[in-house]
Structure formats: C-alpha cells, structure tokens
Design a protein around this motif. Sequence first.
Motif, PDB file in Angstrom:
ATOM      1  N   GLY A 164     -13.091 -57.044 -72.582  1.00  0.00           N
ATOM      2  CA  GLY A 164     -13.991 -58.194 -72.549  1.00  0.00           C
ATOM      3  C   GLY A 164     -14.656 -58.451 -73.888  1.00  0.00           C
ATOM      4  O   GLY A 164     -15.834 -58.808 -73.948  1.00  0.00           O
ATOM      5  N   ALA A 165     -13.883 -58.305 -74.981  1.00  0.00           N
ATOM      6  CA  ALA A 165     -14.458 -58.350 -76.328  1.00  0.00           C
ATOM      7  C   ALA A 165     -14.618 -59.752 -76.890  1.00  0.00           C
ATOM      8  O   ALA A 165     -15.194 -59.919 -77.963  1.00  0.00           O
ATOM      9  CB  ALA A 165     -13.586 -57.526 -77.281  1.00  0.00           C
ATOM     10  N   SER A 166     -14.145 -60.762 -76.202  1.00  0.00           N
ATOM     11  CA  SER A 166     -14.097 -62.094 -76.793  1.00  0.00           C
ATOM     12  C   SER A 166     -15.431 -62.827 -76.780  1.00  0.00           C
ATOM     13  O   SER A 166     -15.620 -63.789 -77.529  1.00  0.00           O
ATOM     14  CB  SER A 166     -13.045 -62.949 -76.083  1.00  0.00           C
ATOM     15  OG  SER A 166     -13.384 -63.151 -74.724  1.00  0.00           O
ATOM     16  N   ARG A 167     -16.357 -62.387 -75.941  1.00  0.00           N
ATOM     17  CA  ARG A 167     -17.612 -63.140 -75.815  1.00  0.00           C
ATOM     18  C   ARG A 167     -18.696 -62.256 -75.220  1.00  0.00           C
ATOM     19  O   ARG A 167     -18.453 -61.136 -74.792  1.00  0.00           O
ATOM     20  CB  ARG A 167     -17.400 -64.365 -74.924  1.00  0.00           C
ATOM     21  CG  ARG A 167     -16.907 -64.019 -73.534  1.00  0.00           C
ATOM     22  CD  ARG A 167     -16.550 -65.241 -72.723  1.00  0.00           C
ATOM     23  NE  ARG A 167     -16.066 -64.881 -71.391  1.00  0.00           N
ATOM     24  CZ  ARG A 167     -15.716 -65.757 -70.462  1.00  0.00           C
ATOM     25  NH1 ARG A 167     -15.802 -67.046 -70.718  1.00  0.00           N
ATOM     26  NH2 ARG A 167     -15.288 -65.349 -69.284  1.00  0.00           N
ATOM     27  N   GLY A 168     -19.905 -62.784 -75.202  1.00  0.00           N
ATOM     28  CA  GLY A 168     -21.022 -62.113 -74.546  1.00  0.00           C
ATOM     29  C   GLY A 168     -21.296 -60.729 -75.081  1.00  0.00           C
ATOM     30  O   GLY A 168     -21.288 -60.477 -76.292  1.00  0.00           O
ATOM     31  N   VAL A 169     -21.536 -59.798 -74.167  1.00  0.00           N
ATOM     32  CA  VAL A 169     -21.883 -58.428 -74.533  1.00  0.00           C
ATOM     33  C   VAL A 169     -20.735 -57.749 -75.286  1.00  0.00           C
ATOM     34  O   VAL A 169     -20.958 -57.037 -76.270  1.00  0.00           O
ATOM     35  CB  VAL A 169     -22.269 -57.623 -73.278  1.00  0.00           C
ATOM     36  CG1 VAL A 169     -22.474 -56.150 -73.622  1.00  0.00           C
ATOM     37  CG2 VAL A 169     -23.546 -58.196 -72.653  1.00  0.00           C
ATOM     38  N   GLY A 170     -19.501 -57.979 -74.842  1.00  0.00           N
ATOM     39  CA  GLY A 170     -18.357 -57.373 -75.509  1.00  0.00           C
ATOM     40  C   GLY A 170     -18.246 -57.792 -76.958  1.00  0.00           C
ATOM     41  O   GLY A 170     -17.915 -56.972 -77.836  1.00  0.00           O
ATOM     42  N   TYR A 171     -18.524 -59.042 -77.234  1.00  0.00           N
ATOM     43  CA  TYR A 171     -18.518 -59.548 -78.612  1.00  0.00           C
ATOM     44  C   TYR A 171     -19.576 -58.835 -79.446  1.00  0.00           C
ATOM     45  O   TYR A 171     -19.312 -58.422 -80.586  1.00  0.00           O
ATOM     46  CB  TYR A 171     -18.773 -61.056 -78.605  1.00  0.00           C
ATOM     47  CG  TYR A 171     -19.013 -61.648 -79.972  1.00  0.00           C
ATOM     48  CD1 TYR A 171     -17.956 -62.056 -80.771  1.00  0.00           C
ATOM     49  CD2 TYR A 171     -20.308 -61.805 -80.460  1.00  0.00           C
ATOM     50  CE1 TYR A 171     -18.177 -62.596 -82.029  1.00  0.00           C
ATOM     51  CE2 TYR A 171     -20.542 -62.339 -81.719  1.00  0.00           C
ATOM     52  CZ  TYR A 171     -19.480 -62.734 -82.498  1.00  0.00           C
ATOM     53  OH  TYR A 171     -19.706 -63.260 -83.747  1.00  0.00           O
ATOM     54  N   GLU A 172     -20.768 -58.676 -78.886  1.00  0.00           N
ATOM     55  CA  GLU A 172     -21.847 -57.995 -79.613  1.00  0.00           C
ATOM     56  C   GLU A 172     -21.472 -56.537 -79.902  1.00  0.00           C
ATOM     57  O   GLU A 172     -21.762 -56.009 -80.985  1.00  0.00           O
ATOM     58  CB  GLU A 172     -23.151 -58.062 -78.823  1.00  0.00           C
ATOM     59  CG  GLU A 172     -23.680 -59.463 -78.578  1.00  0.00           C
ATOM     60  CD  GLU A 172     -24.014 -60.213 -79.863  1.00  0.00           C
ATOM     61  OE1 GLU A 172     -24.360 -59.567 -80.866  1.00  0.00           O
ATOM     62  OE2 GLU A 172     -23.914 -61.457 -79.851  1.00  0.00           O
ATOM     63  N   ILE A 173     -20.834 -55.884 -78.943  1.00  0.00           N
ATOM     64  CA  ILE A 173     -20.382 -54.509 -79.160  1.00  0.00           C
ATOM     65  C   ILE A 173     -19.386 -54.467 -80.310  1.00  0.00           C
ATOM     66  O   ILE A 173     -19.467 -53.603 -81.196  1.00  0.00           O
ATOM     67  CB  ILE A 173     -19.741 -53.937 -77.888  1.00  0.00           C
ATOM     68  CG1 ILE A 173     -20.777 -53.787 -76.768  1.00  0.00           C
ATOM     69  CG2 ILE A 173     -19.082 -52.582 -78.175  1.00  0.00           C
ATOM     70  CD1 ILE A 173     -20.164 -53.442 -75.410  1.00  0.00           C
ATOM     71  N   ALA A 174     -18.439 -55.399 -80.316  1.00  0.00           N
ATOM     72  CA  ALA A 174     -17.404 -55.412 -81.347  1.00  0.00           C
ATOM     73  C   ALA A 174     -18.007 -55.551 -82.739  1.00  0.00           C
ATOM     74  O   ALA A 174     -17.656 -54.796 -83.664  1.00  0.00           O
ATOM     75  CB  ALA A 174     -16.418 -56.542 -81.078  1.00  0.00           C
ATOM     76  N   ILE A 175     -18.908 -56.485 -82.919  1.00  0.00           N
ATOM     77  CA  ILE A 175     -19.527 -56.692 -84.227  1.00  0.00           C
ATOM     78  C   ILE A 175     -20.326 -55.461 -84.641  1.00  0.00           C
ATOM     79  O   ILE A 175     -20.235 -54.990 -85.785  1.00  0.00           O
ATOM     80  CB  ILE A 175     -20.440 -57.937 -84.204  1.00  0.00           C
ATOM     81  CG1 ILE A 175     -19.616 -59.206 -83.907  1.00  0.00           C
ATOM     82  CG2 ILE A 175     -21.201 -58.066 -85.521  1.00  0.00           C
ATOM     83  CD1 ILE A 175     -18.553 -59.519 -84.929  1.00  0.00           C
ATOM     84  N   PHE A 176     -21.087 -54.903 -83.716  1.00  0.00           N
ATOM     85  CA  PHE A 176     -21.925 -53.745 -84.021  1.00  0.00           C
ATOM     86  C   PHE A 176     -21.081 -52.540 -84.415  1.00  0.00           C
ATOM     87  O   PHE A 176     -21.375 -51.849 -85.402  1.00  0.00           O
ATOM     88  CB  PHE A 176     -22.796 -53.400 -82.805  1.00  0.00           C
ATOM     89  CG  PHE A 176     -23.787 -52.302 -83.060  1.00  0.00           C
ATOM     90  CD1 PHE A 176     -24.954 -52.545 -83.751  1.00  0.00           C
ATOM     91  CD2 PHE A 176     -23.548 -51.015 -82.587  1.00  0.00           C
ATOM     92  CE1 PHE A 176     -25.880 -51.541 -83.982  1.00  0.00           C
ATOM     93  CE2 PHE A 176     -24.460 -49.996 -82.812  1.00  0.00           C
ATOM     94  CZ  PHE A 176     -25.631 -50.267 -83.509  1.00  0.00           C
ATOM     95  N   MET A 177     -20.031 -52.282 -83.676  1.00  0.00           N
ATOM     96  CA  MET A 177     -19.181 -51.135 -83.985  1.00  0.00           C
ATOM     97  C   MET A 177     -18.468 -51.330 -85.322  1.00  0.00           C
ATOM     98  O   MET A 177     -18.318 -50.383 -86.109  1.00  0.00           O
ATOM     99  CB  MET A 177     -18.178 -50.900 -82.868  1.00  0.00           C
ATOM    100  CG  MET A 177     -18.810 -50.483 -81.542  1.00  0.00           C
ATOM    101  SD  MET A 177     -19.809 -48.967 -81.626  1.00  0.00           S
ATOM    102  CE  MET A 177     -18.520 -47.740 -81.888  1.00  0.00           C
TER     103      MET A 177
END
Length: 244
Positions: free
Chosen positions: A13-26
């Motif tokens: 679920g990396a494309s949007r929402g919480v998953g997107y925020e996780i991706a950028i942070f990591m």
Amino acid sequence: MTNVKGKWALITGASRGVGYEIAIFMAQHGCNLVLHSRCISHTERVLEEVKKLGVKAYAVQAELSDINAVNRMLDEIEQNGTHIDILFNDAAVQIAYRTDYYKTPVEDFTQSFMINTIAPAMICYRLIPKMIEKGFGRIINTTSGIKNEPEQAGYSASKAALDKFTKDLGSKLEGTNVMINLTDPGWCRTDLGGPHAPNDVKSCIPGIAVGAFVDDKKSGRLLPAQSFIGMTLEDAVKKAYDME
C-alpha cells in the motif's frame, strides 16, 4: 537503534496515504524499497521521489485479495535477488460503513479478512524464515484502534484478527533479532480515513515506522503512531522501548 541504511523494506500500500509517508521516511534514512500497490502505475510518483533521495527502489503489484497474485509478487521479489529485511504490512481496505449493520453482507468479512489479515499473514510466513536465517528482521503490521462500531464490522474484526496473529507469532520470535510488532496510525485524513478525520496523515511520522528502528528484541507490542507526534526518531525509539 537499528541503522536501516542499505537494508531492503517491502511496503504494501505504498502509493498513497500512510504507506506513502512510510516510503518517504524510510528512504530519507537510506533504506532501499520495494513498493507495492494494486497496479504498477500507482507507485510511479513515490518511486521517482524515493529514488531522488538516493536509495534503490522498484515497484511490484498484487491484488491482495488474490493469494496467487500475492505469491507471484513474492516470487518476483525473490527472482530479483532481493532479501527483505523490513516488512511494512500497511495496505488495507474498509469496504463500507453500514448504518443498517444487521444487514452486513458476508462479502464485507471475506474481503476484509483476505486483504487485512490473510494476505499480511501469508507475506509474513514467506519472509520471516529467511529473516531468521539471516539473523535480522523487522515486521510492522498496521492495525486500527477502531472499536464499538458494528457499522464497520468486517474491517474492525479483520484488524483484531491481525492483532492476534501478530502477538501469537511474536511469542515465537521474542528475544531474537527478528521482531514483529503492531502500529496504529490513528484516524488520519487519507482515502481510507476520509476527509473528516482529526489527524493529518503526516502526524503518523515517526511513530508509524518506529518498529523498524527498535532493537530491544521485543515482539507483539502495539506502537501507536499518535503517541510519538513531534518527536525525533531517536526519542521515539527510546519511548518505544518502554511500551509493552
């Protein structure tokens, strides 16, 4: 605190929402990424953004309600020679809000459990043995604090089942450097949370990802993201050590 630089994380679920925020942070912390969504085209933007941060990354696709598609995704990751060190089971679905909840259709449960519970469990089963073999692993399963809402019975029950799965499996990993824990982003303004949620999605950082950075060999605990608002990652990790 765990250094994630150069490690590989799979984020569903990396494309949007919480998953997107996780991706950028990591990515900001040097972690290489495998970005999942239902369709490859959905992750084009986040893939471009994380690569600009200097990490390796690629996208995979799978409809999580289809276990064969999940297995094909995991096969592809293996064929690419990628060892997943960190797993964020973030993708989820909330089927509907049923005001007439006594008429909730069975599909609310079957779809919710398939995507929110069974797919994450199968991904864990596939990846954890390799983590054990390597001697390192972090699994962060996204849950929900929702309760007393039969209007969302399929969603809430599937998340409760994910909690139970995580805690039970965590009992077998306790004391090892392969750790599985839960996180709850809180009610955030996302496509799933809706526009009237009280929290901006960015409020879930760093708490939503802190489970990837702890190194105290504890598993099965809940790390609620809203408990870490405004904290540095270092302070968030210290606070997480005291949580049960």
